[in-house]
Design a protein around this motif. Sequence first.
Motif, short mmCIF file in Angstrom:
data_model
loop_
_atom_site.label_atom_id
_atom_site.label_comp_id
_atom_site.label_asym_id
_atom_site.label_seq_id
_atom_site.Cartn_x
_atom_site.Cartn_y
_atom_site.Cartn_z
N ALA A 225 0.86 -1.18 0.00
CA ALA A 225 0.00 0.00 0.00
C ALA A 225 0.89 1.23 0.00
CB ALA A 225 -0.93 0.01 1.21
N ASP A 226 0.46 2.27 -0.65
CA ASP A 226 1.23 3.51 -0.68
C ASP A 226 0.91 4.32 0.56
OD1 ASP A 226 2.61 5.78 -1.18
OD2 ASP A 226 1.59 6.29 -3.06
N GLU A 229 2.40 9.23 2.24
CA GLU A 229 1.83 10.45 2.83
C GLU A 229 2.05 10.51 4.33
OE1 GLU A 229 -2.64 12.41 3.50
OE2 GLU A 229 -2.34 10.72 2.11
N PHE A 230 1.99 9.34 4.98
CA PHE A 230 2.10 9.30 6.43
C PHE A 230 3.53 9.04 6.91
CE2 PHE A 230 -1.89 7.44 4.89
CZ PHE A 230 -2.75 8.47 5.23
N ALA A 231 4.31 8.35 6.09
CA ALA A 231 5.66 7.96 6.50
C ALA A 231 6.72 8.99 6.12
CB ALA A 231 6.02 6.61 5.87
N ARG A 232 6.38 9.92 5.22
CA ARG A 232 7.39 10.83 4.69
C ARG A 232 8.11 11.61 5.79
NH1 ARG A 232 4.26 13.56 1.76
NH2 ARG A 232 4.57 12.45 -0.21
N GLU A 233 7.37 12.13 6.73
CA GLU A 233 7.95 12.96 7.79
C GLU A 233 8.23 12.18 9.07
OE1 GLU A 233 8.91 15.92 7.04
OE2 GLU A 233 8.00 15.77 5.04
N ARG A 234 7.97 10.91 9.04
CA ARG A 234 8.16 10.09 10.24
C ARG A 234 9.04 8.89 9.89
NH1 ARG A 234 1.81 10.03 12.14
NH2 ARG A 234 1.86 11.87 13.49
N PRO A 235 10.34 8.97 10.11
CA PRO A 235 11.25 7.87 9.72
C PRO A 235 11.24 6.74 10.74
CG PRO A 235 12.50 9.63 10.73
CD PRO A 235 11.08 10.11 10.68
N THR A 252 7.64 -1.10 8.42
CA THR A 252 7.93 -0.74 7.04
C THR A 252 9.09 -1.58 6.53
OG1 THR A 252 8.49 1.05 5.54
CG2 THR A 252 9.43 1.18 7.76
N LEU A 253 8.94 -2.14 5.34
CA LEU A 253 9.96 -3.01 4.78
C LEU A 253 10.85 -2.30 3.78
CD1 LEU A 253 7.74 -6.18 4.21
CD2 LEU A 253 9.10 -5.58 6.22
N ASP A 254 10.31 -1.29 3.12
CA ASP A 254 11.11 -0.54 2.14
C ASP A 254 10.94 0.96 2.28
OD1 ASP A 254 8.58 -0.14 1.15
OD2 ASP A 254 8.96 -0.97 -0.84
N GLY A 255 10.18 1.40 3.25
CA GLY A 255 9.96 2.83 3.44
C GLY A 255 8.98 3.43 2.47
N ILE A 256 8.36 2.59 1.62
CA ILE A 256 7.46 3.12 0.60
C ILE A 256 6.15 2.32 0.59
CG2 ILE A 256 7.17 3.68 -1.86
CD1 ILE A 256 10.25 3.63 -2.07
N GLY A 257 6.19 1.14 -0.04
CA GLY A 257 4.94 0.42 -0.28
C GLY A 257 4.84 -0.97 0.28
#
Length: 591
Positions: A225-226, A229-235, A252-257
């Motif tokens: 899932a994309d 939007e929610f992960a961009r500012e929260r590493p 998160t497995l790849d930081g994206i999807g």
Amino acid sequence: MDSPEVEVLVIGAGPVGLATALQLGRLGVTTRVVERRGSTSTHPKAHVVNARTMELFRDWGVSERVRAAALPVERAVGIGWMTRMAGLELGRIMADEQPGEPAGGSADSSEPSLSCPQDDLEPILLAAVRELGIRVDFGVEAIGVEQDETGVDVTVRRRPGTAEPAPEPTLRQARGEAARESVETLRARYVVAADGARSPVREHLGIRAAALAPAGHLINVYFHADLTEFARERPYLVWWILNGDTQGAFITLDGIGRWTYNFAFDPEREHRDTYTPERCAEIVRRAVGVPDLKVDVRSTLPWTLEIAIAERFRAGRVFLAGDAAHRFPPTGGFGMNTGVQDAHNLAWKLATVLRGHAGDGLLDTYEAERMEVAEFNAAQSMRNAERMAATGAMFTDAAALSAIEEPEGQPDGDALRARLAAGIPAQREHFFFRGQVFGYTYSSAGVVADGTLARRSTITDYVANARPGALAPHTWFRTPDGTRLASVDLVRGGFLLLAGPLGQDWLAAARQAESCLGVEIAAYRVGPGAELADEGGGWQELYGVGPTGCVLVRPDGHVAFRSAHADPGTRADLVSVLSRVLAKSPRPSRG
């Protein structure tokens, strides 16, 4: 058969089995691997690769490949707690808030801790194993184990429809017949059973691994899932979700999807099969807080939060490793790492015995050393789980969380959020554990004590020292040509002797020990004008030796022997010391 087909048969091609085969192959041991699954893992399962395991991957030549497949370190520098991913944040723990724990690594290691999902890691290890010419057969199940004084006979069954691996076709295939179930017997000098938590080999050997009462039952949902939007500012690597609809954790497995979502269920009230992909997708949407989110559920994996340690790790010529020997909660990520480090402890011992350079007693030290580590890691993993439960982050009654999303100013909501936030700082040991990773010390016949007291690490804080049994502390050296080497780079399958700048007699003693015992010893002096320069200037203090002292490091990186200040007697005793470690009488010196 009069002679073994291979020296070591590894049963299981998960991370632990492949790590075992990889190290054995690098040490020149003829090895074969069989795996009852049809392929490597397709579900992410484990993902934490701690710094010590990365050091081993560095030694085995795969660290760069693992690093390339891992989540970028800048996307895994924190842990967050929130009502929903799109909701209110309750608190967080960040790596850069931990003293000595900067994002991406620390001063205690040449390598950082990483997050590399198991479905990405296993193919990397498999490729490295096959590059060594080691045969790995999938769809082959061990159904019987018998041993005698010289080897082990393992009866294996190839699943119907599973083709024999090229380029070694069976006679049946050569005749053009369809592949079908076949049974054969493989023989090896030794067997390593890395065949999982429900190990058939362990059961066949009659070794008990009774589990404590389960602390919970969970579903792990792997989905795409994309969520940018929610992960961009929260590493954040892990997102703990707390609301009245669902409580669980996103990873998160790849930081994206690519993501997983873990949540608890009650098997007394509903069967795990009721968690269909459609139902799991809806649970994910609720956890994210976006009702129309596009969710592609790839697989689900039910699992049990429990502890179990096998009563023995060795039965004659058969050794248990990884989940076959121990299983414990994933809270802390020590399951796979402990197993890979089991393999590292065992492989050099098997290779040394197989080459006739050590006695059988060396193999007994595998259980003596690794069982204690497994018991400690299991207990700490359960403590982590219990602390999470105490904050309401796991197995919480949904009704008790109904107020968590109330607007600010509502007494029930404010009080609940404050209580949960107050418990978050206590979770630091769950996520930052340098002392647990590097601070364990072996005490066995494979270590010669020097009478000094142990310097204890805590879970979070590592107290580096070179007391016998401890990991040789990380430090940086330079060769005369300017090459920079970490201490782990100097341990290359054999023993390592590091002496002070006036310890030239130790180098001569190392050559004598090589001649008498047949093992390889890389020997260097450290200091001005020596074979290695001490880059930081604190090596002698860190290792606890003077200008004439030395440490002897085993092939697994643990200190076997230390002499702070040499005298003629201790130098002459190096052969005796190494004989004790190897459980082997020395042969007459050629000198």
